[in-house]
Design a protein around this motif. Structure first.
Motif, PDB file in Angstrom:
ATOM      1  N   ASN A  93      10.679 148.286  94.235  1.00 22.98           N
ATOM      2  CA  ASN A  93       9.762 147.388  94.937  1.00 22.98           C
ATOM      3  C   ASN A  93       8.864 146.633  93.957  1.00 22.98           C
ATOM      4  N   SER A 179      18.205 150.149  94.139  1.00 27.38           N
ATOM      5  CA  SER A 179      18.493 150.009  95.563  1.00 27.38           C
ATOM      6  C   SER A 179      19.719 150.824  95.950  1.00 27.38           C
ATOM      7  N   PHE A 186      18.694 158.751  99.876  1.00 31.86           N
ATOM      8  CA  PHE A 186      17.951 158.972 101.129  1.00 31.86           C
ATOM      9  C   PHE A 186      18.915 159.247 102.277  1.00 31.86           C
ATOM     10  N   ASN A 201      10.846 160.125 106.400  1.00 32.27           N
ATOM     11  CA  ASN A 201      10.072 158.992 105.898  1.00 32.27           C
ATOM     12  C   ASN A 201       8.697 159.454 105.419  1.00 32.27           C
ATOM     13  N   MET A 204       8.846 161.126 102.216  1.00 28.02           N
ATOM     14  CA  MET A 204       9.095 160.208 101.100  1.00 28.02           C
ATOM     15  C   MET A 204       7.870 159.346 100.797  1.00 28.02           C
ATOM     16  N   GLY A 247       9.837 145.790 107.281  1.00 27.13           N
ATOM     17  CA  GLY A 247      11.208 145.728 106.775  1.00 27.13           C
ATOM     18  C   GLY A 247      11.693 147.079 106.299  1.00 27.13           C
ATOM     19  N   GLY A 248      10.835 147.816 105.608  1.00 21.17           N
ATOM     20  CA  GLY A 248      11.217 149.137 105.108  1.00 21.17           C
ATOM     21  C   GLY A 248      11.553 150.091 106.241  1.00 21.17           C
ATOM     22  N   LEU A 249      10.732 150.079 107.295  1.00 22.26           N
ATOM     23  CA  LEU A 249      10.967 150.990 108.423  1.00 22.26           C
ATOM     24  C   LEU A 249      12.247 150.621 109.170  1.00 22.26           C
ATOM     25  N   THR A 251      14.783 149.172 107.900  1.00 19.47           N
ATOM     26  CA  THR A 251      15.876 149.579 107.016  1.00 19.47           C
ATOM     27  C   THR A 251      16.217 151.045 107.234  1.00 19.47           C
ATOM     28  N   SER A 252      15.191 151.876 107.334  1.00 23.65           N
ATOM     29  CA  SER A 252      15.452 153.309 107.484  1.00 23.65           C
ATOM     30  C   SER A 252      16.159 153.600 108.815  1.00 23.65           C
TER      31      SER A 252
HETATM   32  O1  NCC Z   1      17.044 146.257  98.937  1.00 26.15           O
HETATM   33  P1  NCC Z   1      17.017 147.278 100.003  1.00 26.15           P
HETATM   34  O2  NCC Z   1      16.935 146.640 101.466  1.00 26.15           O
HETATM   35  O3  NCC Z   1      18.091 148.299  99.951  1.00 26.15           O
HETATM   36  O4  NCC Z   1      15.613 148.029  99.853  1.00 26.15           O
HETATM   37  C1  NCC Z   1      15.235 149.012 100.739  1.00 26.15           C
HETATM   38  C2  NCC Z   1      13.770 148.855 101.063  1.00 26.15           C
HETATM   39  O5  NCC Z   1      13.476 149.670 102.194  1.00 26.15           O
HETATM   40  C3  NCC Z   1      12.448 150.592 101.899  1.00 26.15           C
HETATM   41  N1  NCC Z   1      12.789 151.850 102.559  1.00 26.15           N
HETATM   42  C4  NCC Z   1      14.017 152.411 102.463  1.00 26.15           C
HETATM   43  C5  NCC Z   1      14.309 153.610 103.101  1.00 26.15           C
HETATM   44  C6  NCC Z   1      13.325 154.232 103.850  1.00 26.15           C
HETATM   45  N2  NCC Z   1      13.551 155.372 104.495  1.00 26.15           N
HETATM   46  N3  NCC Z   1      12.101 153.663 103.944  1.00 26.15           N
HETATM   47  C7  NCC Z   1      11.828 152.496 103.303  1.00 26.15           C
HETATM   48  O6  NCC Z   1      10.700 151.991 103.415  1.00 26.15           O
HETATM   49  C8  NCC Z   1      12.366 150.686 100.408  1.00 26.15           C
HETATM   50  O7  NCC Z   1      11.060 150.965  99.977  1.00 26.15           O
HETATM   51  C9  NCC Z   1      12.826 149.314  99.964  1.00 26.15           C
HETATM   52  O8  NCC Z   1      11.753 148.429  99.917  1.00 26.15           O
HETATM   53  C10 NCC Z   1      18.551 144.883 101.744  1.00 26.15           C
HETATM   54  O9  NCC Z   1      19.437 145.640 102.156  1.00 26.15           O
HETATM   55  O10 NCC Z   1      18.788 143.770 101.210  1.00 26.15           O
HETATM   56  C11 NCC Z   1      17.117 145.303 101.876  1.00 26.15           C
HETATM   57  O11 NCC Z   1      16.345 144.402 101.097  1.00 26.15           O
HETATM   58  C12 NCC Z   1      14.935 144.540 101.190  1.00 26.15           C
HETATM   59  C13 NCC Z   1      14.271 143.471 100.344  1.00 26.15           C
HETATM   60  O12 NCC Z   1      14.602 142.190 100.850  1.00 26.15           O
HETATM   61  C14 NCC Z   1      14.836 143.544  98.945  1.00 26.15           C
HETATM   62  O13 NCC Z   1      14.578 144.823  98.417  1.00 26.15           O
HETATM   63  C15 NCC Z   1      14.239 142.467  98.095  1.00 26.15           C
HETATM   64  O14 NCC Z   1      13.062 142.840  97.522  1.00 26.15           O
HETATM   65  C16 NCC Z   1      14.484 144.443 102.612  1.00 26.15           C
HETATM   66  N4  NCC Z   1      13.067 144.697 102.659  1.00 26.15           N
HETATM   67  C17 NCC Z   1      12.222 143.903 103.248  1.00 26.15           C
HETATM   68  O15 NCC Z   1      12.548 142.936 103.830  1.00 26.15           O
HETATM   69  C18 NCC Z   1      10.780 144.249 103.135  1.00 26.15           C
HETATM   70  C19 NCC Z   1      15.205 145.448 103.486  1.00 26.15           C
HETATM   71  O16 NCC Z   1      14.763 145.284 104.807  1.00 26.15           O
HETATM   72  C20 NCC Z   1      16.693 145.252 103.353  1.00 26.15           C
END
Ligand code: NCC
Length: 330
Positions: A93, A179, A186, A201, A204, A247-249, A251-252
């Protein structure tokens, strides 16, 4: 349906996030915020939101308390286990900020697609899952397709800041590796037990807060003490932090119901679909590179999803042969 919704939100947020982040880093004056604090605040917000989701899941305050006592205060081992991805994500990040301080958002987004093959490699190595040759092929085809779909002729935007593109690319390379690894790690932890996603979460993000705080201290320590933690926080910066948290949430959640490779495929599909939708709705012009990229993305999704049996039948004798060869050499 819920999954489709999560995927769409995740992709839209990711696209907005990148552009908004880039925008906040191109302010020429000396009032630039400390990016390390933004990463830290994001972890705090995600922790609070996850606690909220867990409260909703458990239903009553007393049950919530029990779950937290059991999985946080009485599980140092689990906390330690999840500190691994939280350190790696903290690096990732922060690298996004370094990269977007030195490179254009479009360049960043295109180069960042290298995370797709990297994630596939981590999945194969860490989850002992196997991909057929055709699936590997489709992974690289997807990577190429997304690159073309997001391709934008570099606009000559005059930014009044000093940039170091080389440093930017190094940062992307590190982010790509992080990434892939953290995502799959995770996923492995999440799917190895039936512990709730929100508990995972929380486990972490707790170490995440600690690690990102150390990041603040080591990188900007003195300046933060002098100017303040929230120095330079404009509404745009708050918006970036908000997007990063949401976005992080999302994603999870996506990783919970699918996996990291599928996340790559679906994000690509969402980009294609949203562009096609804006063509229909707003009469946007499609470029040749977009059409080619979209075709590659669709083909790669089709190829990746083809029933595996055919290919495994082909690859089975292969591995048998290899085994025999090994036995012979032994
Ligand atoms: O790169 P990417 O995701 O794999 O990064 C994952 C992001 O999600 C957070 N995370 C992951 C797992 C979890 N249990 N909780 C979390 O909060 C991590 O901290 C990390 O920030 C993608 O697949 O392209 C994606 O990309 C990010 C982001 O665009 C890139 O990292 C560029 O900086 C997206 N994040 C956001 O939009 C904020 C993610 O949604 C998708």
């Amino acid at each position: 349906d819920g999954l489709l919704y999560c995927l769409t939100v995740m992709t839209l947020v990711a696209a907005t996030y990148t552009v908004a982040l880039r925008y906040t880093r191109t302010i020429p004056t000396g009032d630039l915020y400390f990016s390390t604090t933004a990463v830290c605040i994001t972890e705090i917000i995600k922790l609070v939101l996850s606690l909220g989701m867990l409260a909703k899941e458990t239903g009553s305050p007393s049950r919530l308390k029990n779950v937290i006592v059991e999985h946080v205060f009485c599980s140092p081992k689990e906390l330690l286990k999840l500190s691994v991805p939280s350190v790696v994500y903290a690096v990732q990040n922060n690298m996004a900020f370094v990269a977007l301080s030195n490179l254009d958002a479009a360049v960043y987004q295109v180069t960042y697609q290298l995370k797709i093959p990297c994630t596939a490699l981590c999945t194969v190595l860490m989850l002992s899952r196997s991909l057929s040759r055709l699936q590997w092929f489709s992974v690289f085809m997807l990577c190429g397709g997304v690159t073309l779909v997001q391709w934008k002729p570099a606009e000559v935007t005059k930014v009044q800041i000093e940039q170091n593109p080389f440093l930017g690319f190094i940062a992307i390379a590190i982010a790509v590796l992080c990434s892939g690894f953290a995502g799959v790690y995770f996923e492995k932890v999440l799917k190895s037990s039936d512990t709730s996603l929100w508990v995972r979460n929380i486990q972490m993000y707790l170490s995440g807060i600690l690690v990102t705080l150390i990041g603040v201290y080591m990188t900007d320590g003195e300046k933060v003490l002098e100017k303040g933690f929230l120095f330079g926080y404009t509404p745009w910066v708050c918006f970036v932090v908000f997007l990063a948290s949401v976005g992080g949430l999302y994603t999870s959640v996506v990783v919970k119901y699918t996996d990291n490779i599928m996340k790559g495929f679906s994000a690509a599909a969402a980009i294609v679909i949203s562009t096609v939708a804006s063509v229909i709705l707003f009469g946007l012009q499609i470029t040749f590179t977009f059409a080619t990229g979209a075709l590659l993305v669709c083909m790669s999704i089709y190829l990746y999803g083809l029933p595996k049996q055919d290919t495994s039948k082909v690859s089975q004798p292969d591995t048998d042969k290899e085994l025999k060869q090994k036995l012979i050499t032994v």
